[in-house]
Design a protein around this motif. Structure first.
Motif, PDB file in Angstrom:
ATOM      1  N   SER A 202       0.817  -1.220   0.000  1.00 29.28           N
ATOM      2  CA  SER A 202       0.000   0.000   0.000  1.00 29.28           C
ATOM      3  C   SER A 202       0.852   1.271   0.000  1.00 29.28           C
ATOM      4  O   SER A 202       0.318   2.362   0.145  1.00 29.28           O
ATOM      5  CB  SER A 202      -1.002  -0.005   1.157  1.00 29.28           C
ATOM      6  OG  SER A 202      -0.353  -0.201   2.370  1.00 29.28           O
TER       7      SER A 202
ATOM      8  N   ARG B 242      -7.401  -1.059   2.112  1.00 29.68           N
ATOM      9  CA  ARG B 242      -6.938  -1.926   3.186  1.00 29.68           C
ATOM     10  C   ARG B 242      -7.492  -1.519   4.545  1.00 29.68           C
ATOM     11  O   ARG B 242      -7.965  -0.400   4.733  1.00 29.68           O
ATOM     12  CB  ARG B 242      -5.412  -1.954   3.250  1.00 29.68           C
ATOM     13  CG  ARG B 242      -4.801  -0.704   3.840  1.00 29.68           C
ATOM     14  CD  ARG B 242      -3.311  -0.886   4.027  1.00 29.68           C
ATOM     15  NE  ARG B 242      -3.022  -1.683   5.218  1.00 29.68           N
ATOM     16  CZ  ARG B 242      -1.799  -1.868   5.697  1.00 29.68           C
ATOM     17  NH1 ARG B 242      -0.760  -1.357   5.071  1.00 29.68           N
ATOM     18  NH2 ARG B 242      -1.600  -2.558   6.790  1.00 29.68           N
TER      19      ARG B 242
ATOM     20  N   PHE C 119      -6.436  -1.946   8.884  1.00 28.73           N
ATOM     21  CA  PHE C 119      -5.204  -1.988   9.661  1.00 28.73           C
ATOM     22  C   PHE C 119      -5.318  -2.945  10.837  1.00 28.73           C
ATOM     23  O   PHE C 119      -6.401  -3.241  11.320  1.00 28.73           O
ATOM     24  CB  PHE C 119      -4.865  -0.590  10.177  1.00 28.73           C
ATOM     25  CG  PHE C 119      -4.536   0.387   9.079  1.00 28.73           C
ATOM     26  CD1 PHE C 119      -3.227   0.602   8.694  1.00 28.73           C
ATOM     27  CD2 PHE C 119      -5.538   1.072   8.421  1.00 28.73           C
ATOM     28  CE1 PHE C 119      -2.925   1.483   7.682  1.00 28.73           C
ATOM     29  CE2 PHE C 119      -5.244   1.957   7.406  1.00 28.73           C
ATOM     30  CZ  PHE C 119      -3.930   2.165   7.037  1.00 28.73           C
TER      31      PHE C 119
ATOM     32  N   ILE D 102      -6.870  -0.653  14.892  1.00 22.26           N
ATOM     33  CA  ILE D 102      -7.907   0.107  14.199  1.00 22.26           C
ATOM     34  C   ILE D 102      -7.444   1.538  13.952  1.00 22.26           C
ATOM     35  O   ILE D 102      -6.965   2.210  14.853  1.00 22.26           O
ATOM     36  CB  ILE D 102      -9.195   0.102  15.043  1.00 22.26           C
ATOM     37  CG1 ILE D 102      -9.654  -1.331  15.218  1.00 22.26           C
ATOM     38  CG2 ILE D 102     -10.265   0.941  14.392  1.00 22.26           C
ATOM     39  CD1 ILE D 102     -10.686  -1.505  16.291  1.00 22.26           C
ATOM     40  N   GLU D 103      -7.535   1.969  12.712  1.00 18.02           N
ATOM     41  CA  GLU D 103      -7.111   3.325  12.354  1.00 18.02           C
ATOM     42  C   GLU D 103      -8.290   4.087  11.752  1.00 18.02           C
ATOM     43  O   GLU D 103      -8.198   4.626  10.668  1.00 18.02           O
ATOM     44  CB  GLU D 103      -5.948   3.284  11.351  1.00 18.02           C
ATOM     45  CG  GLU D 103      -4.782   2.414  11.758  1.00 18.02           C
ATOM     46  CD  GLU D 103      -3.753   3.150  12.601  1.00 18.02           C
ATOM     47  OE1 GLU D 103      -3.954   4.329  12.879  1.00 18.02           O
ATOM     48  OE2 GLU D 103      -2.759   2.514  13.002  1.00 18.02           O
ATOM     49  N   LEU D 104      -9.384   4.124  12.492  1.00 16.05           N
ATOM     50  CA  LEU D 104     -10.559   4.859  12.005  1.00 16.05           C
ATOM     51  C   LEU D 104     -10.440   6.322  12.385  1.00 16.05           C
ATOM     52  O   LEU D 104      -9.571   6.710  13.158  1.00 16.05           O
ATOM     53  CB  LEU D 104     -11.831   4.278  12.626  1.00 16.05           C
ATOM     54  CG  LEU D 104     -12.285   2.934  12.046  1.00 16.05           C
ATOM     55  CD1 LEU D 104     -13.317   2.307  12.965  1.00 16.05           C
ATOM     56  CD2 LEU D 104     -12.843   3.110  10.648  1.00 16.05           C
TER      57      LEU D 104
ATOM     58  N   ARG E 218     -15.203   0.795   5.538  1.00 15.62           N
ATOM     59  CA  ARG E 218     -14.523   1.941   4.928  1.00 15.62           C
ATOM     60  C   ARG E 218     -13.664   1.487   3.751  1.00 15.62           C
ATOM     61  O   ARG E 218     -13.607   2.133   2.709  1.00 15.62           O
ATOM     62  CB  ARG E 218     -13.649   2.647   5.970  1.00 15.62           C
ATOM     63  CG  ARG E 218     -13.011   3.913   5.446  1.00 15.62           C
ATOM     64  CD  ARG E 218     -12.142   4.570   6.475  1.00 15.62           C
ATOM     65  NE  ARG E 218     -11.007   3.733   6.840  1.00 15.62           N
ATOM     66  CZ  ARG E 218     -10.104   4.044   7.757  1.00 15.62           C
ATOM     67  NH1 ARG E 218     -10.215   5.169   8.426  1.00 15.62           N
ATOM     68  NH2 ARG E 218      -9.104   3.233   8.035  1.00 15.62           N
ATOM     69  N   ALA E 219     -12.999   0.323   3.917  1.00 17.49           N
ATOM     70  CA  ALA E 219     -12.184  -0.194   2.813  1.00 17.49           C
ATOM     71  C   ALA E 219     -13.082  -0.571   1.634  1.00 17.49           C
ATOM     72  O   ALA E 219     -12.749  -0.326   0.477  1.00 17.49           O
ATOM     73  CB  ALA E 219     -11.366  -1.394   3.276  1.00 17.49           C
TER      74      ALA E 219
END
Lengths: 346, 276
Positions: free
Chosen positions: B67, B102, B104, B107-109, B184-185
């Motif tokens: 990525s 992708r 993570f 969590i990377e929201l 989201r991905a």
């Protein structure tokens, strides 16, 4: 969340004021704002105009710091760019005042975008120091440049619209009010569409934003430019309203005051910017009034007022940081939540 | 109560079985630490490829190379999406535009945004509005928001998160946050979906839910999926293709059955036999 409110289209669901109660509150506030100047004296109108100008500047700063997470200590400098651009365009080139205000916004946006360049590499405190450099460079430039009159104040002719002098308190109020409403509408719309969402995403989680397709650097520059546009508007309005421009209104102290406004009002909240501007404009005025009322009982009070004002200013910021870091906007939200289910709030 | 998915979720133009991703001889090191060593592998369109290996084997590093977050010192990663792109020379946001989405491991929201806004941010590369049209919210910007909201609602239905669509993401439970991140991905309309431990820390029921979503996305919509997962039961059940990493090198590559019988893999997972 309100219960009993249903929408049958996405358009209605995305509305800014989706419930009837919200619309009623908005109408009440607007009516109050329209009726206010007919009952206010000149002193109150002056305060109101200061609030209008500060609100626009605070929304500008909040776009950058509250929504995009880029701390800026350059607010005073950017306001100075707006104020001096507007004044100099009128004085030297004879540009009509309204056009000078518009051009001042554009110039400030460009300057702001330029000083946003370090955000490519710098984050957080380091970026704050870079914007502090912007503040110092702009201040230095104004004092040293032959164009700006240095430490001498610039005097602008009062802005006229169809023969009406807009720098008079009552008349300026309407100009300021219309521009503030425009600024608010722009900001709230921005943050429910693509660009505004990308700004918030950069604040919350910049790596994830980049991986989801946001060109982080480009959007940071855009945030600097958009923010500076409104900061410049606020500076230009100040120049036209006061008809006197001098550098000492745009020092680092101004930058810090504006940071205090958005912290007390609520970071990342458009309405919070206005609450903060009201609070920080009225606080010194109220303290001064209390001081002069006490003058007869405590004779030394008059000399102490400036110090008390500074102390209260500092204390307020500390108290907000400890007890309500999300500011007045959060307090107002809590009050609404309490009364939503009142008196059966369990 | 599902309305059924009315949009095309898979944005890849390739046919199932075509080679989509080629990792060619990739080596990555941080200072003296070798994270990846001469890694080569291929992923085909519409397969579920699992990357497994002990902790620290370089699985997440490999995904970060794909990525665009890491740039390997040696080797290249090629991606076919109509035409061929060299991912190793692109920036992360450019790779996202190719449809590589992708999630993570941690969590990377966007914590302060609502679920809807998080998913709408996933649509970022498909939205056209600018500062001006967005600020005015007139005409195209408004129509665009409504049109893309419909896509988002399909994903909300697919992942069964209707009840929380307006909640702030930071207030949700861990399992739901993982699900929103998957959403989201998906909102990117991926040509390839990369999931980094989507089931970490979940109980058996939550894992089953996520496994079902992954199979739906792959079987009904044909989206290629690369997944890192530690639960071997799940991996062997759902994946078509398993790649085993150990100390930054590929030690096994094949169908789940082949990999399970590979002596090197058994050694890496169970330790070498003292008498062997």
């Amino acid at each position: 969340m309100e219960s009993g409110v249903f929408h049958s289209s996405y358009q209605a669901d995305m509305g800014l004021r989706p419930t009837p109660l919200m619309r009623i509150r908005l109408i009440v506030v607007l009516v109050a704002a329209v009726v206010f100047p007919f009952f206010a004296n000149n002193y109150q109108l002056t305060l109101a105009n200061q609030i209008l100008i500060a609100s626009i500047g605070a929304i500008g700063l909040n776009i950058l710091t509250g929504f995009t997470g880029q701390i800026s200590l350059g607010q005073g400098g950017f306001m100075a760019i707006g104020a001096y651009s507007s004044a100099l365009l009128v004085i030297n080139l004879g540009v009509p005042w309204w056009l000078s205000v518009l051009l001042a916004c554009v110039i400030t946006a460009i300057v702001g975008g330029f000083f946003g360049l370090p955000s490519l590499r710098l984050k957080g405190l380091y970026l704050a120091i870079a914007t502090l450099a912007a503040q110092q460079i702009i201040e230095w430039g104004i004092i040293r440049s032959p164009l700006t009159g240095g430490v001498e104040a610039l005097v602008v002719d009062p802005p006229l619209l169809f023969g009406i002098n807009l720098s008079r308190d009552f008349n300026f109020y309407w100009l300021g009010l219309i521009l503030l409403i425009g600024t608010v509408l722009f900001a709230v719309n921005l943050f429910r569409t693509k660009v505004g969402r990308a700004f918030i995403a950069i604040r919350d989680q910049d790596i994830a934003a980049e991986v989801m397709g946001v060109n982080v650097f480009r959007y940071k520059l855009l945030a600097f430019a958009t923010s500076s546009f409104f900061v410049g508007l606020s500076g230009a309005l100040l120049a036209q309203y006061r008809t006197i421009v001098s550098f000492d209104r745009f020092t680092i102290e101004t930058s810090i005051t504006y940071l205090a406004i958005i912290i007390i009002g609520g970071l990342g909240s458009v309405s919070g910017s206005i609450y903060g501007a009201i609070f920080m404009t009225l606080l010194p005025a109220v303290l001064t009034n209390i001081g002069s009322a006490l003058e007869n009982t405590i004779p030394q009070m008059a000399g102490l007022i400036p110090f008390v004002r500074k102390a209260v200013f500092g204390l307020t910021i500390i108290l907000f940081l400890i007890f309500e870091p999300e500011g007045l906007a959060k307090i107002w939200r809590d009050i609404k939540d309490y009364f939503r289910l009142w008196p059966f709030s369990y | 109560m599902s309305r059924g998915f009315s949009h095309v979720l898979n944005s890849s133009p390739l046919q199932p079985g075509d080679t989509q991703l080629i990792v060619n001889n990739v080596s990555l090191s941080f200072g003296g630490v070798k994270a990846l060593h001469e890694v080569s592998l291929k992923v085909q369109q519409s397969e579920i490829a699992a990357i497994i290996g002990p902790n620290g084997a370089g699985k997440t590093s490999l995904l970060n190379c794909i990525s665009g977050l890491y740039h390997p010192q040696v080797g290249e990663i090629r991606y076919r999406n109509g035409k061929e792109h060299i991912l190793t020379s692109l920036k992360p946001y450019q790779i996202a535009k190719l449809g590589v989405a992708r999630s993570f491991q941690n969590i990377e929201l966007f914590k302060h945004m609502s679920v809807l806004d998080n998913l709408m941010l996933g649509r970022h590369v498909h939205l056209k509005s600018s500062v001006f049209s967005g600020g005015l919210f007139w005409g195209r910007a408004q129509r665009e928001e409504i049109a893309h909201r419909k896509f988002i609602e399909d994903i909300i239905d697919l992942l069964e998160i209707e009840a929380i669509r307006k909640q702030q993401v930071g207030t949700l439970s861990y399992g739901l946050q993982k699900r929103v991140e998957l959403g989201r991905a998906l909102a990117l309309q991926p040509s390839m979906l990369i999931l980094d431990e989507p089931m970490a820390g979940m109980n058996a029921e939550e894992k089953e839910d996520i496994a079902r979503f992954i199979l739906d996305i792959n079987e009904e919509h044909g989206v290629t999926i690369i997944i890192i997962e530690h639960d071997m039961g799940v991996v062997m059940d759902i994946s078509d293709h398993v790649i085993v990493l150990d100390f930054g090198s590929v030690i096994g590559d094949g169908t789940p059955d082949e990999v399970q019988r590979n002596p090197q893999v058994i050694a890496a997972y169970l330790g070498e036999s003292k008498h062997g």
